[in-house]
Motif scaffolding. Structure first.
Motif, PDB file in Angstrom:
ATOM      1  N   LEU A 185      -3.193  -9.300   4.252  1.00 60.06           N
ATOM      2  CA  LEU A 185      -3.548  -8.666   2.978  1.00 60.06           C
ATOM      3  C   LEU A 185      -5.041  -8.779   2.713  1.00 60.06           C
TER       4      LEU A 185
ATOM      5  N   LEU B 232       4.711   5.160   4.728  1.00 61.94           N
ATOM      6  CA  LEU B 232       4.370   3.868   4.137  1.00 61.94           C
ATOM      7  C   LEU B 232       5.604   3.071   3.724  1.00 61.94           C
TER       8      LEU B 232
ATOM      9  N   SER C 228       2.522   2.443  12.811  1.00 53.36           N
ATOM     10  CA  SER C 228       1.713   3.280  11.927  1.00 53.36           C
ATOM     11  C   SER C 228       2.179   4.720  11.768  1.00 53.36           C
TER      12      SER C 228
ATOM     13  N   LEU D  75       6.528  -0.698   5.090  1.00 57.40           N
ATOM     14  CA  LEU D  75       6.810  -1.851   4.239  1.00 57.40           C
ATOM     15  C   LEU D  75       8.178  -2.451   4.564  1.00 57.40           C
TER      16      LEU D  75
ATOM     17  N   THR E 237      -8.218   8.126   6.100  1.00 54.48           N
ATOM     18  CA  THR E 237      -9.542   7.514   6.056  1.00 54.48           C
ATOM     19  C   THR E 237     -10.457   8.042   7.147  1.00 54.48           C
TER      20      THR E 237
ATOM     21  N   ALA F  91      -6.884  -6.299   5.033  1.00 61.69           N
ATOM     22  CA  ALA F  91      -6.769  -4.919   4.554  1.00 61.69           C
ATOM     23  C   ALA F  91      -7.643  -4.690   3.326  1.00 61.69           C
TER      24      ALA F  91
ATOM     25  N   ALA G 204      -1.062  -1.755   7.521  1.00 63.27           N
ATOM     26  CA  ALA G 204      -0.067  -1.046   6.711  1.00 63.27           C
ATOM     27  C   ALA G 204      -0.631   0.019   5.775  1.00 63.27           C
ATOM     28  N   PRO G 205      -1.758  -0.195   5.083  1.00 64.76           N
ATOM     29  CA  PRO G 205      -2.244   0.854   4.178  1.00 64.76           C
ATOM     30  C   PRO G 205      -2.770   2.101   4.894  1.00 64.76           C
ATOM     31  N   PHE G 206      -2.884   2.026   6.191  1.00 66.13           N
ATOM     32  CA  PHE G 206      -3.489   3.110   6.972  1.00 66.13           C
ATOM     33  C   PHE G 206      -2.450   3.761   7.857  1.00 66.13           C
ATOM     34  N   HIS G 207      -2.644   5.029   8.144  1.00 61.02           N
ATOM     35  CA  HIS G 207      -1.734   5.742   9.031  1.00 61.02           C
ATOM     36  C   HIS G 207      -2.471   6.040  10.325  1.00 61.02           C
TER      37      HIS G 207
ATOM     38  N   THR H  20       0.412  -6.067   8.705  1.00 60.62           N
ATOM     39  CA  THR H  20       0.119  -6.034   7.273  1.00 60.62           C
ATOM     40  C   THR H  20      -1.282  -5.479   7.048  1.00 60.62           C
TER      41      THR H  20
ATOM     42  N   LEU I 157     -10.812  -2.146   3.108  1.00 61.09           N
ATOM     43  CA  LEU I 157     -10.886  -1.069   2.120  1.00 61.09           C
ATOM     44  C   LEU I 157     -12.206  -1.117   1.352  1.00 61.09           C
TER      45      LEU I 157
END
Length: 181
Positions: free
Chosen positions: A168, A59, A55, A63, A121, A171, A105-108, A102, A175
């Motif tokens: 996916l 991004l 993380s 990926l 977030t 995630a 992945a959208p989060f740090h 996965t 969200l």
């Protein structure tokens, strides 16, 4: 599903370096051989490693790491499945690493003296556990299209792709929860 692989005799083809490497990667070393629920153990290892290894990356790099795990995991899962005599034995857990990361992945995530935090977030450790739980839920119950992917794509790629899709879904649902909670 029996999570323990059958033993591989020393004179078998698995005694080669590539076969040993495939088995080690597919099982994440000893993780896939943990008693009871090796998939959950694989996801737990991914959860513990993510804040330090995955993380903190930008991004685009995350990926790239996922793509690398997908390619290497497809090879390892396919080869290990052939060596173990089953396409997707429970001891193969590299797919859990892919799926769990996965979901993250959208989060740090970051680590530090103050603990874990998502950069955009404001997520707390309970949210990490929520992502963990959501991924495990989707990976276990396999709603459509996850089950369809698992059934229609053979070999190592199929082993990896159903967990990618489960990640996916986890995630996306997380969200939505964040948007409305």
């Amino acid at each position: 599903m029996n999570s323990q692989p059958r033993p591989i005799p020393p004179e078998s083809p698995a005694s080669g370096l590539l076969d040993r490497a495939a088995l080690a990667l597919a099982t994440l070393g000893p993780v896939g051989r943990m008693p009871l629920a090796p998939g959950t153990w694989g996801s737990a290892v991914a959860l513990v490693l993510a804040p330090w290894v995955f993380s903190p990356l930008p991004l685009a790099w995350r990926l790239g790491v996922l793509a690398l795990i997908l390619v290497a995991g497809t090879w390892a899962a396919g080869r290990a499945g052939r060596l173990l005599g089953r396409e997707d034995p429970g001891c193969i857990v590299v797919d859990e690493l892919l799926g769990q990361w996965t979901a993250f992945a959208p989060f740090h995530l970051s680590t530090g003296l103050g603990g874990w935090a998502f950069s955009w977030t404001g997520a707390m450790p309970w949210e990490l556990l929520a992502l963990f739980g959501l991924f495990r839920l989707f990976d276990i119950i396999k709603p459509w299209p996850i089950r369809a992917v698992e059934k229609s794509v053979p070999g190592g790629l199929g082993v990896m792709l159903d967990d990618l899709v489960a990640g996916l879904f986890a995630a996306a649902l997380f969200l939505l929860i964040r948007l409305f909670v």
